[in-house]
Design a protein around this motif. Sequence first.
Motif, PDB file in Angstrom:
ATOM      1  N   THR A   1       0.823  -1.211   0.000  1.00  0.00           N
ATOM      2  CA  THR A   1       0.000   0.000   0.000  1.00  0.00           C
ATOM      3  C   THR A   1       0.860   1.266   0.000  1.00  0.00           C
ATOM      4  N   ALA A   2       2.160   1.116   0.213  1.00  0.00           N
ATOM      5  CA  ALA A   2       3.062   2.279   0.225  1.00  0.00           C
ATOM      6  C   ALA A   2       3.223   2.817  -1.190  1.00  0.00           C
TER       7      ALA A   2
ATOM      8  N   ALA B   1       9.627   5.358  -0.125  1.00  0.00           N
ATOM      9  CA  ALA B   1       8.243   4.934  -0.322  1.00  0.00           C
ATOM     10  C   ALA B   1       7.326   6.026   0.230  1.00  0.00           C
ATOM     11  N   GLY B   2       7.384   7.198  -0.399  1.00  0.00           N
ATOM     12  CA  GLY B   2       6.651   8.345   0.128  1.00  0.00           C
ATOM     13  C   GLY B   2       7.119   8.638   1.544  1.00  0.00           C
ATOM     14  N   ASP B   3       6.176   8.818   2.471  1.00  0.00           N
ATOM     15  CA  ASP B   3       6.525   9.012   3.882  1.00  0.00           C
ATOM     16  C   ASP B   3       6.305   7.742   4.694  1.00  0.00           C
ATOM     17  N   GLN B   4       6.182   6.597   3.993  1.00  0.00           N
ATOM     18  CA  GLN B   4       5.877   5.336   4.683  1.00  0.00           C
ATOM     19  C   GLN B   4       7.084   4.423   4.854  1.00  0.00           C
ATOM     20  N   GLY B   5       8.265   4.862   4.428  1.00  0.00           N
ATOM     21  CA  GLY B   5       9.434   4.034   4.626  1.00  0.00           C
ATOM     22  C   GLY B   5      10.354   4.034   3.423  1.00  0.00           C
TER      23      GLY B   5
ATOM     24  N   TRP C   1      11.739   1.613   0.141  1.00  0.00           N
ATOM     25  CA  TRP C   1      11.684   0.425  -0.701  1.00  0.00           C
ATOM     26  C   TRP C   1      13.110  -0.013  -1.017  1.00  0.00           C
TER      27      TRP C   1
ATOM     28  N   LEU D   1       9.961  -3.570   2.105  1.00  0.00           N
ATOM     29  CA  LEU D   1       9.580  -2.255   2.619  1.00  0.00           C
ATOM     30  C   LEU D   1      10.105  -2.124   4.041  1.00  0.00           C
TER      31      LEU D   1
ATOM     32  N   PRO E   1      10.481   0.127   7.505  1.00  0.00           N
ATOM     33  CA  PRO E   1       9.982   1.304   8.222  1.00  0.00           C
ATOM     34  C   PRO E   1      11.142   2.244   8.522  1.00  0.00           C
ATOM     35  N   THR E   2      10.843   3.511   8.700  1.00  0.00           N
ATOM     36  CA  THR E   2      11.881   4.487   9.042  1.00  0.00           C
ATOM     37  C   THR E   2      11.515   5.182  10.351  1.00  0.00           C
TER      38      THR E   2
END
Length: 403
Positions: free
Chosen positions: A261-262, A281-285, A287, A298, A300-301
Motif C-alpha cells: 500500500t506504500a 516509499a513516500g513518507d511510509q518508509g 523500498w 519495505l 519502516p523508518t
Amino acid sequence: MTAALALGVLVVGPIACSTEQAAPLPVDEASGEGHGAVADAAELAEPRLGLTTIDPTGGVSHLDLQDDSVSDLGAIGAPETMTTDGRYLFATTSAGIEIVDSGVWTWDHVDHFHYYRAEPRLLGTVEGDGEPAVATSNLSTSGGTGLYFPDSGDAVLLDTEALSRGEIAESFRLQNPPGDGMVVPVGTFALVTDGVGESRTVVGYTADGRRTGLVEPCPDAAGTITTRVGAVVGCSDGALVASATGDELTVERIPYPADATAPPATAFDNREGRPTVAGLAGDQGIWLLDTREKSWTLLPTPTPLVHVSAVDDSDENVLGLATDGRVLVLNGSDGSVVAETGPLVASSVAAGKAPTLIADQQRAYLSAPDERRLYEIDYADDARISRTFETATEPAFTAETGR
C-alpha cells in the motif's frame, strides 16, 4: 579533522592537474578495450577518488581525496541540476546539458577493477529544452548516456566512448511529444519511454535509433539506475530490469508485493553497481529492490527522510538523510538505527539547498551547500566524521568521481 581548502572563485583557463606522474599504458589485451583504458590515460594501482563540485555560478573544482589538493577545472553556466556516473558531471544550464570530465574513473570488471586518470576537461554542451532526465550506466568508456528534454520531447542517446575521447557524439536523437520521459542505456541498446501515465510503455532501440520490437508496459515510469544485474526502470506497479547479451535486449518485471500500500519509489540510489537499490516509499518508509533476488522489501523508518541509498554491504546497511540534517545508518533488515551523525546539514535542508549523500565501499560523502562544507563519514564506524573540508564557495552540486 578539518582541512581548510581553497574551493573558491574559479576561472576559465588551463585545467590544473595532479603533480603525480604515471606513465600511460599501452592499449593491449590486458588493459585495453574492455577494461576502460583510453589513449593518454594512466592506469593506477588504486582509485583516485575525488569530490568534483559546481558552485552556483558554474565554477567547477576537484578535491583529490588522496592528497587533499584542489584543482580549478574552469566554469560552465549556472547549474540547475546535476547527474553523474562517477566520472562525468552532466549539469543542466540555460544552454542545455554541459558536460564535465573529471578525468578519473574505475572500470568494473566484476571480479576485479581497473583505475585510470587522465586530463580533466570541460567537454561542451548538448542542446535541448527543459530540465532533462539523465540516465547513465556504470561504464564511462563504452555504451551510452541517455538524455530526455521534456520541453521539446527530444530523446537523445550519447556515445559514451566518444565522451571518453573528449568528443560529444549523439548516437540518436528522437523527436517525441513534449513531456517527461527517459532514455535508459542498456549495453548497446536503450529503452525510451512512450505514452503518458498509466498507459506509458518503454520501447527498445538500437544505438543507431532503430526499434528492436521490444515494448513493455511501465505505468507512470519514473526513476532509473544501473546495477551489475541490469538497468532498473521504476513503474507504479514495480520495476523493469533490462539487460543486453550480444544482440539481444531483454526485460524482466519485478512487481511490488501484492499487499503493498506504500507509494512506489520514483528515484533510486545505491553504492555504485551493487545489486540492491533503495528509494523512498513516500513518507511510509524505504523500498529496497534486490535486482539479483528479484524482490522488494519495505523498511519502516524512524524519522522522515529526504534521501536514501543502499550500501548493500555485508551488514546490509542503508544510509538515510533525515529532514533535520542528520545522516542515519539503518539496518537493512528492519530499518532500525545503527548509528547517526548530528544535524550536519540542517541549514541546507531548511534553505531548500539539497545536500548530496554518496556511498562508496569505505566511506560516505555529504555536501553541505549552505554550511559550505564537505563531510567524509565512516558509516561502518559509528557514523564517525573522519574528515571535514571547508569550502570558500557553496558546493551547490557534488559528485564523487573516480569510482
